[in-house]
Design a protein around this motif. Structure first.
Motif, PDB file in Angstrom:
ATOM      1  N   ILE A  33      -1.072   1.656 -12.965  1.00 47.38           N
ATOM      2  CA  ILE A  33      -2.330   2.084 -12.350  1.00 47.38           C
ATOM      3  C   ILE A  33      -2.414   3.603 -12.455  1.00 47.38           C
ATOM      4  O   ILE A  33      -1.509   4.312 -12.020  1.00 47.38           O
ATOM      5  N   TYR A  34      -3.498   4.106 -13.044  1.00 48.23           N
ATOM      6  CA  TYR A  34      -3.713   5.543 -13.164  1.00 48.23           C
ATOM      7  C   TYR A  34      -4.770   5.970 -12.144  1.00 48.23           C
ATOM      8  O   TYR A  34      -5.882   5.450 -12.135  1.00 48.23           O
ATOM      9  N   VAL A  35      -4.405   6.916 -11.280  1.00 50.92           N
ATOM     10  CA  VAL A  35      -5.285   7.398 -10.219  1.00 50.92           C
ATOM     11  C   VAL A  35      -5.630   8.858 -10.490  1.00 50.92           C
ATOM     12  O   VAL A  35      -4.741   9.714 -10.567  1.00 50.92           O
ATOM     13  N   GLY A  36      -6.930   9.149 -10.634  1.00 55.56           N
ATOM     14  CA  GLY A  36      -7.388  10.523 -10.793  1.00 55.56           C
ATOM     15  C   GLY A  36      -8.035  10.993  -9.510  1.00 55.56           C
ATOM     16  O   GLY A  36      -8.960  10.358  -9.002  1.00 55.56           O
ATOM     17  N   LYS A  75       0.852  -1.181   0.000  1.00 58.29           N
ATOM     18  CA  LYS A  75       0.000   0.000   0.000  1.00 58.29           C
ATOM     19  C   LYS A  75       0.887   1.230   0.000  1.00 58.29           C
ATOM     20  O   LYS A  75       1.961   1.241   0.608  1.00 58.29           O
ATOM     21  N   VAL A  76       0.465   2.265  -0.715  1.00 56.49           N
ATOM     22  CA  VAL A  76       1.217   3.514  -0.786  1.00 56.49           C
ATOM     23  C   VAL A  76       0.238   4.670  -0.626  1.00 56.49           C
ATOM     24  O   VAL A  76      -0.944   4.558  -0.959  1.00 56.49           O
ATOM     25  N   TYR A 122       1.117   4.968 -11.356  1.00 53.99           N
ATOM     26  CA  TYR A 122       1.903   4.131 -10.451  1.00 53.99           C
ATOM     27  C   TYR A 122       2.232   2.809 -11.137  1.00 53.99           C
ATOM     28  O   TYR A 122       1.389   2.245 -11.843  1.00 53.99           O
ATOM     29  N   TYR A 123       3.442   2.302 -10.905  1.00 55.04           N
ATOM     30  CA  TYR A 123       3.764   0.955 -11.373  1.00 55.04           C
ATOM     31  C   TYR A 123       2.930  -0.042 -10.569  1.00 55.04           C
ATOM     32  O   TYR A 123       2.950  -0.036  -9.336  1.00 55.04           O
ATOM     33  N   LYS A 130       5.360   2.303  -7.008  1.00 60.53           N
ATOM     34  CA  LYS A 130       6.189   3.485  -7.192  1.00 60.53           C
ATOM     35  C   LYS A 130       5.587   4.389  -8.274  1.00 60.53           C
ATOM     36  O   LYS A 130       4.981   3.925  -9.230  1.00 60.53           O
ATOM     37  N   VAL A 131       5.785   5.705  -8.092  1.00 54.41           N
ATOM     38  CA  VAL A 131       5.240   6.676  -9.032  1.00 54.41           C
ATOM     39  C   VAL A 131       6.045   6.660 -10.327  1.00 54.41           C
ATOM     40  O   VAL A 131       7.270   6.755 -10.317  1.00 54.41           O
ATOM     41  N   LYS A 132       5.343   6.541 -11.446  1.00 56.00           N
ATOM     42  CA  LYS A 132       5.968   6.606 -12.765  1.00 56.00           C
ATOM     43  C   LYS A 132       6.003   8.046 -13.252  1.00 56.00           C
ATOM     44  O   LYS A 132       7.010   8.540 -13.726  1.00 56.00           O
TER      45      LYS A 132
END
Length: 407
Positions: A159-162, A134-135, A170-171, A176-178
């Motif tokens: 994973i794309y978070v809006g 979890k992040v 995120y990978y 981790k943030v891409k």
């Protein structure tokens, strides 16, 4: 324009705002591959059945926080602070996890991802429910506040978070943030086609509207921004052109539904399809527009004087201003219009508790079920073999027509 056999479509389940806030994913777009069943394909209508084969009470809908996602035949939802994986076809709980999901769930079949009320992005094992990682997202809610998620999307290991920060990639393997693109209220809806992400976002000015942005999936670079019109509703893409409803209101709009054809490469509007002339748009415009890639279905607002709601169907390759090739009339407001197998059958929910299976080609009602005593508009989620119907404090599972039943 000729629709190709490979299309990127928006959610086939469309809901009213109230129902969407209660159950429906903020964004769920997916690819339809070669050989998909067109709306003109026939089915054995005797196989259509809307009677639930199980019903599950989930609590008071006015008190619980429930965001449900049906992926194939696996249902994921939250009651209170418990996140639940439920096998909808077998009608049994697979596992539970202590978290309150505030987004839809996405999966690759092995793992599931969602965001919770604390603003965390979580990855769980799909079979066991064991936490893998979890992040914290870019937004950390203050004490007493809950995190708000606008969209969640999984593609190509990302994973794309809006959310209120913007759009963050995120990978999926490690969290981790891409890359991240800051823009308040970014990504209410999201569609991915090829290497392009198209997101709807709030545009502030004299009037607050929803614009569109084309974002390079690999880098997060904004390639174009469309601010002309109000384009929160993304319908579908054929790979080169994006179709989106322009919901700009006003007397000058002149039509109940205006659908823009937008170039994916640069975000320019190629043409506008306008349907159903009206005198005063604010009162007579459509409550929604749904597309299966073959047709546009314009969901008319309920007419209190005529005591009816009229839905009009237009072929996507027909001319602007054309007359509908089919119309459907209902005696109560339509709050949900869904397709299961793209076989010419629509599943319609009315706010009086009635659920209808409709042959969209003939306009005939194949069967219907009335959920008596339903205090809320129905919300429907379509899976692979199961339709999930929300009525009041209950979920009900309905088996849909399988491919074996098609002619």
């Amino acid at each position: 324009m000729k629709v190709t056999t490979k299309q990127t479509l928006s959610r086939l389940v469309k809901t009213s705002i109230a129902a969407a806030l209660f159950l429906s994913p903020a964004s769920a777009f997916y690819e339809i591959g070669v050989g998909h069943v067109s709306a003109a394909s026939a089915v054995h209508h005797t196989a259509i059945n809307l009677k639930p084969f199980w019903t599950k009470t989930v609590g008071n809908p006015n008190k619980i926080n429930t965001r449900a996602t049906l992926l194939k035949n696996d249902l994921y939802y939250t009651v209170g602070n418990t996140y639940i994986a439920f096998e909808a076809l077998a009608s049994r709980t697979r596992w539970t996890f202590q978290a309150s999901a505030v987004s839809q769930t996405v999966t690759d079949g092995q793992s599931v991802w969602f965001t919770d009320a604390k603003g965390q992005l979580l990855k769980l094992n799909a079979k066991s429910g064991k936490l893998q990682w979890k992040v914290q997202t870019q937004v950390s809610p203050k004490k007493g506040e809950r995190y708000s998620n606008f969209s969640l999307h999984l593609a190509d290991g990302v994973i794309y978070v809006g959310d209120e920060y913007g759009l963050t990639a995120y990978y999926a393997s490690n969290g981790k943030v891409k890359w991240k693109t800051k823009s308040n209220n970014h990504g209410f809806n999201l569609l991915q086609t090829g290497d392009m992400l198209v997101v709807s976002t709030t545009i502030s000015g004299a009037l607050t509207t929803s614009g569109l942005q084309g974002i390079e999936a690999k880098s997060g670079k904004v390639k174009w921004t469309l601010t002309d019109g109000d384009h929160q509703n993304i319908l579908f893409s054929d790979g080169q052109t994006l179709y989106s409803r322009d919901e700009s209101s006003g007397i000058d709009a002149g039509y109940a539904a205006n659908i823009d054809e937008i170039r994916l490469s640069n975000g320019t509007i190629k043409a506008t399809r306008s349907y159903i002339p009206v005198d005063f748009v604010e009162m007579q415009s459509a409550s929604d527009v749904v597309s299966d890639g073959d047709y546009f279905y314009v969901i008319g607002k309920y007419d209190d004087e005529q005591k009816q709601a009229v839905i009009s169907r237009f072929p996507v390759d027909g001319p602007s201003g054309d007359e509908p090739d089919q119309t459907y009339t209902f005696d109560a407001p339509v709050v949900d219009w869904s397709f299961a197998n793209r076989d010419g059958v629509a599943y319609v929910s009315l706010n009086n508790g009635k659920q209808i299976a409709l042959d969209t080609n003939s306009g005939k009602t194949l069967t219907s079920v009335h959920y008596k005593g339903n205090p809320n508009p129905l919300s429907t989620i379509v899976g692979q073999d199961v339709i999930l119907v929300q009525h009041g404090a209950n979920f009900s599972g309905v088996k849909v027509t399988s491919s074996a039943n098609r002619q």
